[in-house]
Design an enzyme around this catalytic site. Sequence first.
Site, PDB file in Angstrom:
ATOM      1  N   ASP A  65     -15.935  34.866   6.287  1.00 22.00           N
ATOM      2  CA  ASP A  65     -15.181  36.118   6.406  1.00 22.00           C
ATOM      3  C   ASP A  65     -13.678  35.896   6.523  1.00 22.00           C
ATOM      4  O   ASP A  65     -12.935  36.824   6.833  1.00 22.00           O
ATOM      5  CB  ASP A  65     -15.729  37.003   7.530  1.00 22.00           C
ATOM      6  CG  ASP A  65     -15.354  36.496   8.913  1.00 22.00           C
ATOM      7  OD1 ASP A  65     -15.212  35.277   9.068  1.00 22.00           O
ATOM      8  OD2 ASP A  65     -15.209  37.336   9.823  1.00 22.00           O
ATOM      9  N   ASP A  83     -13.862  30.133   6.298  1.00 19.40           N
ATOM     10  CA  ASP A  83     -15.247  30.462   6.624  1.00 19.40           C
ATOM     11  C   ASP A  83     -15.592  31.724   5.818  1.00 19.40           C
ATOM     12  O   ASP A  83     -14.734  32.269   5.128  1.00 19.40           O
ATOM     13  CB  ASP A  83     -15.433  30.627   8.141  1.00 19.40           C
ATOM     14  CG  ASP A  83     -14.807  31.891   8.680  1.00 19.40           C
ATOM     15  OD1 ASP A  83     -13.867  32.412   8.028  1.00 19.40           O
ATOM     16  OD2 ASP A  83     -15.236  32.373   9.738  1.00 19.40           O
ATOM     17  N   SER A 129     -19.667  35.972  10.066  1.00 11.09           N
ATOM     18  CA  SER A 129     -18.624  34.970  10.233  1.00 11.09           C
ATOM     19  C   SER A 129     -19.084  33.599   9.733  1.00 11.09           C
ATOM     20  O   SER A 129     -19.472  33.472   8.588  1.00 11.09           O
ATOM     21  CB  SER A 129     -18.235  34.942  11.713  1.00 11.09           C
ATOM     22  OG  SER A 129     -17.022  34.307  11.878  1.00 11.09           O
ATOM     23  N   ASP A 137     -11.526  34.530   8.470  1.00 10.31           N
ATOM     24  CA  ASP A 137     -10.641  34.615   9.632  1.00 10.31           C
ATOM     25  C   ASP A 137     -10.271  33.228  10.156  1.00 10.31           C
ATOM     26  O   ASP A 137      -9.253  33.055  10.793  1.00 10.31           O
ATOM     27  CB  ASP A 137     -11.225  35.503  10.745  1.00 10.31           C
ATOM     28  CG  ASP A 137     -12.568  35.021  11.263  1.00 10.31           C
ATOM     29  OD1 ASP A 137     -13.174  34.126  10.639  1.00 10.31           O
ATOM     30  OD2 ASP A 137     -13.017  35.567  12.285  1.00 10.31           O
TER      31      ASP A 137
END
Lengths: 452, 451
Positions: A246, A244, A100, A248
Amino acid sequence: MAREHLLKIGVSGIRGVVGEFLTPSLACAFAQAFGTYVGAGRVVVGRDTRSSGEMLQHAVTCGLLAAGCEVVDVGILPTPTIQIYVAATRARGGLAVTASHNPSEYNALKMFNAQGLFFNNYERGELIDLYHQSNFHQASNQALRGVTCDYTNPRLLHIRRVLQHVDAERIRRRRFRLALDGVNGAASVMSPGFLRDDLGCEVEAIHVDPAMPFPRVPEPRPDTLGELAALVRSRGCEAGFAHDPDGDRLAVVDDQGRVLDNDDVLALVVDAALQRLPGDVVVNLTTSSVIDDVAASHGRKVYRTPVGEANVVEMMQAVHAAIGGEGSNGGIILPAVHLCRDSYTGMAFLLDRMSETGKSVSELASRLPVYHRKLGKVTYEHGKLGTLMQALEESFPGAGLDRSDGLKLTLDGAWIHVRASNTEPLLRLAAEARSPERVEALYGRVLKLLEG
Amino acid sequence: MSLRISHVGLRGVVGSGMTAAHVLDFASAFGTFLDSPGPVVIARDPRASGVMIRQGVVAALLACGRDIIDLGITSTPVVQHAIRRLNAAGGVSIGASHNASEWNALKFLGYQGSYLSTAQASELLDIYHLKKFDFVEWNRIGRLRQDDQALDAYLDELAAHFDFPALRGFRVVVDCCNGTSSLILRRMQERFGFDFILINEKLQGVQFAHEPSTNRAMVELQLAPLIRPLNAAAGFLFDVDSDRVAIATDLGEAVSEEMVLPLLADYLLPRGPGKLIITNLSTTALIEEVAARHGGKVMRVPVGRQATIDALSSHRPEQIAIAGEGTGAVMMPQFRFVYDGIASMLAVLSMMRERGRKLSEIVGEYPRYCILKGQEPLVSHRIPALLMELRERYHTGRANVEDGLRVDWPDRWFHVRVSQTEPAVRIICEQRGSPPVQLFESLSEQVRSLA
């Protein structure tokens, strides 16, 4: 103390610094435990763009295959896209190889159940027990399955779901001029096409090369998005979006080149969502009171949960919420799309609201009630936590108390939230008030108390 | 016994013996062991478990900072060739060769595609057992890429050694046993116009057409009966990773697997400078006769690839004519001492071509040696007494105790030893002229009663 957070194996999965700490063997074993837990069947595997991603995806695939699962490789994709694909294809579960917003040297596994959701606390407990028992299913040559690839359908599915909830044609007609910072992360492979082709925007994109390292601190925060803000100003963009690694989380720069507070971004999207969807709102304890005001203006209720996406999602399921999220980290969760943090939903709803009202981001944000927030952290000695929390409670007599995640003290027009980090021997500190003076005063008082 | 970790590498029945954890640890040990720079070449055979194992091998080697060149599904000799061509640090061939489909294995190859010496293999095992691996930091992790040139480059080398235009006239039936040889032979047909008729050519992951051993019984099963109806000059059977070969003649006779080495020795001895033949103690005595014809010499070593490799490394390459064993696994100095079934087949065809004779005629000219092979269950603690007892009982012959007990008389010999791959005592007897039935039976009885 230094090494305590270099590797963490626990109920939230496995996360650590790649190399000496997070090894391919650990990832493989964890994936085999996961495969044993969800059972032989299809499991979706994707990843973000970290240099360790390819290696760990192989390790994870090895473990899943060994447990008798069939692996569907979706390649580099945002986490929400992977989650939606798991649910849509009725897979047994999914694994995303991503740390993340953590720095480049970290990696981790995010694990999803058959509904494409994070496991609940009970499931996570069972899985970690299974991992420690090492009694994995070991498929024979005859029972072993293979790997199939699907690099096109996941993004189509995700985008189609998001566009169902906005007036895409109206957005396209506006021909928004946008800036985008993909942090060279997973969203780099999807966001430029989404904004240009699906929403008809003109896009000034930076850091959208998945082969390159992260060019900035990967967490999209006001202090890390200077380049995007400058781009918005120099190119006269109507908004800037930042991801970010990833994909999300979403951060937004307004047309003045100011990075919006993530709580305000959530508030704008909550406002847009409540215009068209029934149901209440769920946010974590550290999210701004601005959400309460927005929800109240629609006659809706706000539920508060401990920090963590899984906690918010669990509560959202229980109360059939319209929308939820975690202000502090830029997470926006719209169950109508999927019960996961999704930056694409955030972008689409914001653009939809702009095209519907004809207002700019800064105009929309200026109509939100103004709160001032201050976040920070402070180290503490083990064994002192109870004493500190008690002292805090006693120094604010008459405050509303919530002990579900650390201690939250609600005062008149202000609140304080102190909680211990799950990963480090740190206390995270948040305070909010109507005026900057009051928030400084509150924050200073709490800090002194905790440090003293 | 479904898992075996030894100097030869990692081998086992997937699931019940060999697990993903073994694969990760062993491949990590190999990544730690390699010291020369350069990428690592990998490939697998068609076994279904190879997909899982490949993922683990890739993860471990990338984590050790090695770039990986993946050849997909191909034979071990092609991997060894690619290691040399690409100047790689080493390679991993994923495949269980002549074992049944539920088995799999990791074969580790060093610089220049060589097999690991015993000293190297010991070091690798120590690293495996220590489990202290040199994983690199996040920004030095290796990259994975494919290479689709490997097969053609390998065939180019074969084409430089053998007269392909002359050999392609032979009609040859090949039983690929659903293994990697089918990919190689099909490409030879496309590129060079060879007249191959392939059976069991479809790659299979779970069920092979028959047991993948290169022995006479397997040649008789499907291959031999096809030779005459198809009017072929020869038939060849390969194991799954194409390092071993077995032969059928133009008359459809299955030739003993023991014949491959003497046949090729007979062909190579007059050609090369090397006069030494390295083989193991269980291989036919015909090899001594063939060697004597050409002024060659036979060096016998314990059974197992490792002993052969160590013997090879104690000689200069030009001293050696050929090395191999009675299983159809043969290495030639021309191919840098790689067990290579395809090269062995081409050498047999070249021999037929140069002599202008049919394979049945060539094979028929050798004196008849009859070999009987059997095994009895192992009781480990009684083995020393058993060997001592047998040595006393057969004191008239010349004894060799390097690997169990081998006793030689002028026209017959036997070898009793403990298998390295199964819990069994192996018994092999051979006699010139006729089968040594009586010797074999009394030996089997003695082993049964003593062990």
